[in-house]
Write a protein that holds these residues in place. Structure first.
Motif, PDB file in Angstrom:
ATOM      1  N   ASN A 128       9.093 -32.249 -76.390  1.00 41.41           N
ATOM      2  CA  ASN A 128       7.770 -32.331 -75.776  1.00 41.41           C
ATOM      3  C   ASN A 128       6.804 -33.202 -76.575  1.00 41.41           C
ATOM      4  OD1 ASN A 128       7.664 -30.385 -77.876  1.00 41.41           O
ATOM      5  ND2 ASN A 128       5.859 -29.419 -76.965  1.00 41.41           N
ATOM      6  N   GLU A 130       7.676 -36.452 -77.167  1.00 42.80           N
ATOM      7  CA  GLU A 130       8.069 -37.831 -76.881  1.00 42.80           C
ATOM      8  C   GLU A 130       6.950 -38.575 -76.167  1.00 42.80           C
ATOM      9  OE1 GLU A 130      10.713 -38.837 -78.462  1.00 42.80           O
ATOM     10  OE2 GLU A 130      10.836 -36.729 -79.029  1.00 42.80           O
ATOM     11  N   TYR A 131       6.960 -39.874 -76.339  1.00 36.65           N
ATOM     12  CA  TYR A 131       5.982 -40.749 -75.701  1.00 36.65           C
ATOM     13  C   TYR A 131       6.119 -40.636 -74.185  1.00 36.65           C
ATOM     14  CZ  TYR A 131       3.255 -45.070 -75.086  1.00 36.65           C
ATOM     15  OH  TYR A 131       2.300 -45.997 -74.748  1.00 36.65           O
ATOM     16  N   GLY A 132       4.982 -40.613 -73.493  1.00 38.76           N
ATOM     17  CA  GLY A 132       4.994 -40.383 -72.056  1.00 38.76           C
ATOM     18  C   GLY A 132       5.824 -41.385 -71.281  1.00 38.76           C
ATOM     19  N   GLU A 135       9.502 -40.468 -71.428  1.00 33.61           N
ATOM     20  CA  GLU A 135       9.837 -39.373 -70.514  1.00 33.61           C
ATOM     21  C   GLU A 135       9.943 -39.873 -69.079  1.00 33.61           C
ATOM     22  OE1 GLU A 135       8.301 -34.909 -69.202  1.00 33.61           O
ATOM     23  OE2 GLU A 135       7.355 -35.960 -70.873  1.00 33.61           O
ATOM     24  N   ARG A 136       9.070 -40.786 -68.680  1.00 38.37           N
ATOM     25  CA  ARG A 136       9.139 -41.339 -67.326  1.00 38.37           C
ATOM     26  C   ARG A 136      10.440 -42.116 -67.103  1.00 38.37           C
ATOM     27  NH1 ARG A 136       4.734 -44.798 -65.025  1.00 38.37           N
ATOM     28  NH2 ARG A 136       5.531 -43.946 -63.079  1.00 38.37           N
ATOM     29  N   ASP A 139      13.180 -39.554 -66.706  1.00 38.82           N
ATOM     30  CA  ASP A 139      12.994 -38.787 -65.479  1.00 38.82           C
ATOM     31  C   ASP A 139      13.516 -39.579 -64.282  1.00 38.82           C
ATOM     32  OD1 ASP A 139      11.709 -36.524 -63.901  1.00 38.82           O
ATOM     33  OD2 ASP A 139      10.616 -38.244 -63.092  1.00 38.82           O
ATOM     34  N   TRP A 373      -7.176 -37.370 -78.070  1.00 35.92           N
ATOM     35  CA  TRP A 373      -6.491 -36.912 -76.867  1.00 35.92           C
ATOM     36  C   TRP A 373      -6.204 -35.422 -76.891  1.00 35.92           C
ATOM     37  CZ3 TRP A 373      -3.202 -41.398 -78.597  1.00 35.92           C
ATOM     38  CH2 TRP A 373      -2.468 -41.087 -79.741  1.00 35.92           C
ATOM     39  N   PHE A 375      -3.404 -32.535 -76.443  1.00 36.55           N
ATOM     40  CA  PHE A 375      -1.960 -32.405 -76.601  1.00 36.55           C
ATOM     41  C   PHE A 375      -1.632 -30.979 -76.992  1.00 36.55           C
ATOM     42  CE2 PHE A 375       2.084 -32.813 -78.920  1.00 36.55           C
ATOM     43  CZ  PHE A 375       2.827 -33.505 -77.979  1.00 36.55           C
TER      44      PHE A 375
END
Length: 405
Positions: A128, A130-132, A135-136, A139, A373, A375
Motif C-alpha cells: 500500500n 507503492e506509487y499510484g 498500482e494503475r 491493475d 499529502w 496518506f
C-alpha cells in the motif's frame, strides 16, 4: 573530517551532525544549479533539477542531432547509445547487456507488465506504499489477464516507526501459491522509506516468485549494485537524484528473465540493415525520437562522482535529519522512521488538516516548493535535499509551518 573537491574543502559530518557552520563549500556547489530566485526548492524527489553542466550537455547533443539527423541517427547513434549505456551500467554495477534506456520508471514498469504472461487466478502482490501510477499499471494488466492484484498493508507509523523485520513480515505473509510477481519500491514515494530489499528478494526467490523493484528514488541517493540485489527486474528514473535530464531512465532485466521482455510498441528495433539479435535490440529504435537525454546521462554521473557520492549522501542525509528534527519541534509528532531508514529525503507527520491548502499556502505565501499529502489517514510533508539545499531553506520551511499550522 573533510574531503577536497578541487580547491574547495567539503565539510563532513560526525554522528549525523554538521561539523562546522561554514557552508561556503556547499554554497559553491549549489551555484552549479540555476534555480528561480523566488523559490526554495525542497521537492527534488518529484522533479529533479539538472545542474547547469547537464543542461549544457543536453543542448549540445540536440544541436548535434539537429545539424545532420541522418548522419546522427544512422551512423553515430548505435555506438553513442552503447557507450552511454555502458557508462550507466558501470555506475549501477551491472553489465550493459542487462540494461535498456527508458524515458522514466513508469515507462519501464509498463514494459515489465506487458512482458509477464499471466493467467486467470495468478496474483500480483504490491504494497500500500507503492506509487499510484504503478498500482494503475498492474491493475490494468490484471484486469486484462483476469489475474488478481493483491495489496499488502505495511505496518502503521502514526505512533512509532515500524522495524524492517515488521515491514518484511507484512509483505512475506501475503505470499501464496498463486503469487507470480512481487512489485515493491526500493525507496517509497509517499513515506520515503528505504525498504528491506535484500530480505524481500531472498524470501521471494525461495518461493519461486519473481520480483520487480520500482527504484526511481534510488540511483545516487543510495548505493546501488544491481547484480547484487538478485532481483528480476528493476525500473528507475534518472531525472531525480542523479539529476540527469527529464526523459532519462532505465529498465534492468536479469539474464534469467531478459528474453521475456517485449516492447510495448514495435518498430525496427535497430535500423536496417541490422536486425535485432538480443532482447535489448528491440528498444534501440522505437521510431524517430530525441535520444539526447539518454546520451547526457554520463555527464550527470560524472558530475555527481566529481563531488563524491559519499559526500553527497552524507551531506543530504544530514539535512534530511535536520528537517525531521526541526519539523518535529513545530508539530510535536513522532518520527515516522529512524534515520537509518531514509536517505536524502524524509517524510514527516503533520497535524490533521487540509493538505492541498497547506501546500498552496507554502508556495503562494512563502515561496517554498514542497509536497503535502494525505496518506494512510495522516497528513504528511516530504522534504527532499540535494546539493543546492541549505540549512536556511529548512529553517524557512520550519518557520512557515510554525505560522501556518
Amino acid at each position: 573530517m573533510q574531503r577536497a573537491i578541487g580547491s574547495i574543502e567539503v565539510p563532513f559530518l560526525q554522528n549525523g551532525v554538521v561539523v562546522r557552520q561554514d557552508h561556503a563549500a556547499w554554497r559553491h556547489l549549489a551555484a552549479k544549479w540555476r534555480i528561480r530566485g523566488d523559490t526554495v526548492y525542497l521537492n527534488h524527489g518529484s522533479f529533479g533539477l539538472p545542474p547547469i553542466d547537464v543542461q549544457e550537455a543536453l543542448h549540445r547533443w540536440r544541436h548535434r542531432l539537429d545539424e545532420q539527423p541522418v548522419d546522427f541517427f544512422v551512423r553515430q547513434l548505435p555506438e553513442l547509445l552503447h557507450s552511454a549505456r555502458g557508462r550507466l551500467a558501470k555506475f549501477l554495477n551491472t553489465s550493459a547487456d542487462n540494461l535498456i534506456f527508458q524515458e522514466n520508471a513508469t515507462e519501464a514498469m509498463n514494459v515489465v507488465a506487458r512482458s509477464i504472461e499471466l493467467e486467470s487466478g495468478d496474483e500480483i502482490l504490491l504494497t500500500n506504499h507503492e506509487y499510484g501510477a504503478v498500482e494503475r499499471v498492474w491493475d490494468r494488466e490484471c484486469r486484462r489477464s483476469r489475474a488478481v492484484l493483491r495489496v499488502a498493508e505495511l505496518p502503521g507509523f502514526s505512533t512509532a516507526p515500524p522495524s524492517r523485520e515488521q515491514i518484511t513480515e507484512s509483505i512475506v505473509s501475503q505470499f501464496s501459491d498463486r503469487t507470480r510477481l512481487l512489485v515493491v519500491s526500493h525507496i517509497t514515494s509517499a513515506t520515503a522509506w528505504i525498504m528491506p530489499i535484500k530480505d524481500l528478494v531472498e524470501a521471494a526467490s525461495k518461493r519461486g516468485i519473481l520480483i520487480c523493484i520500482d527504484g526511481p528514488h534510488s540511483p545516487a541517493q543510495i548505493p546501488l549494485n544491481l547484480d547484487e540485489t538478485g532481483c528480476d527486474f528493476y525500473t528507475a528514473s534518472l531525472h531525480k537524484w542523479l539529476s540527469a535530464p527529464l526523459g532519462s531512465g532505465f529498465l534492468y532485466a536479469h539474464p534469467r528473465v531478459a528474453e521475456r521482455i517485449r516492447p510495448n510498441r514495435l518498430s525496427w528495433g535497430v535500423l536496417p540493415p541490422r536486425t535485432p539479435t538480443a532482447w535489448r535490440d528491440e528498444f534501440e529504435w522505437m521510431g524517430t525520437r530525441d535520444p539526447s537525454a539518454f546520451l547526457t546521462v554520463p555527464t550527470a554521473i560524472e558530475m555527481m562522482e566529481s563531488v563524491g557520492l559519499d559526500a553527497f549522501r552524507e551531506r543530504t542525509h544530514s539535512l534530511a535529519c535536520f528537517a525531521q528534527q526541526q519539523i518535529a519541534t513545530v508539530t510535536g509528532r513522532p518520527p515516522m522512521t529512524s534515520p537509518t531508514n531514509f536517505g536524502s529525503m524524509v517524510t514527516c507527520l503533520l497535524p490533521q488538516g487540509d493538505s492541498d491548502t497547506l501546500q498552496a499556502t507554502l508556495w503562494n505565501d512563502h515561496g517554498i516548493e514542497v509536497p503535502v499529502w494525505e496518506f494512510c489517514g495522516e497528513r504528511l510533508i516530504r522534504v527532499s535535499c540535494h546539493l543546492y539545499t541549505q540549512e536556511e531553506h529548512i529553517r524557512r520551511l520550519t518557520e512557515a509551518l510554525r505560522q501556518e499550522l
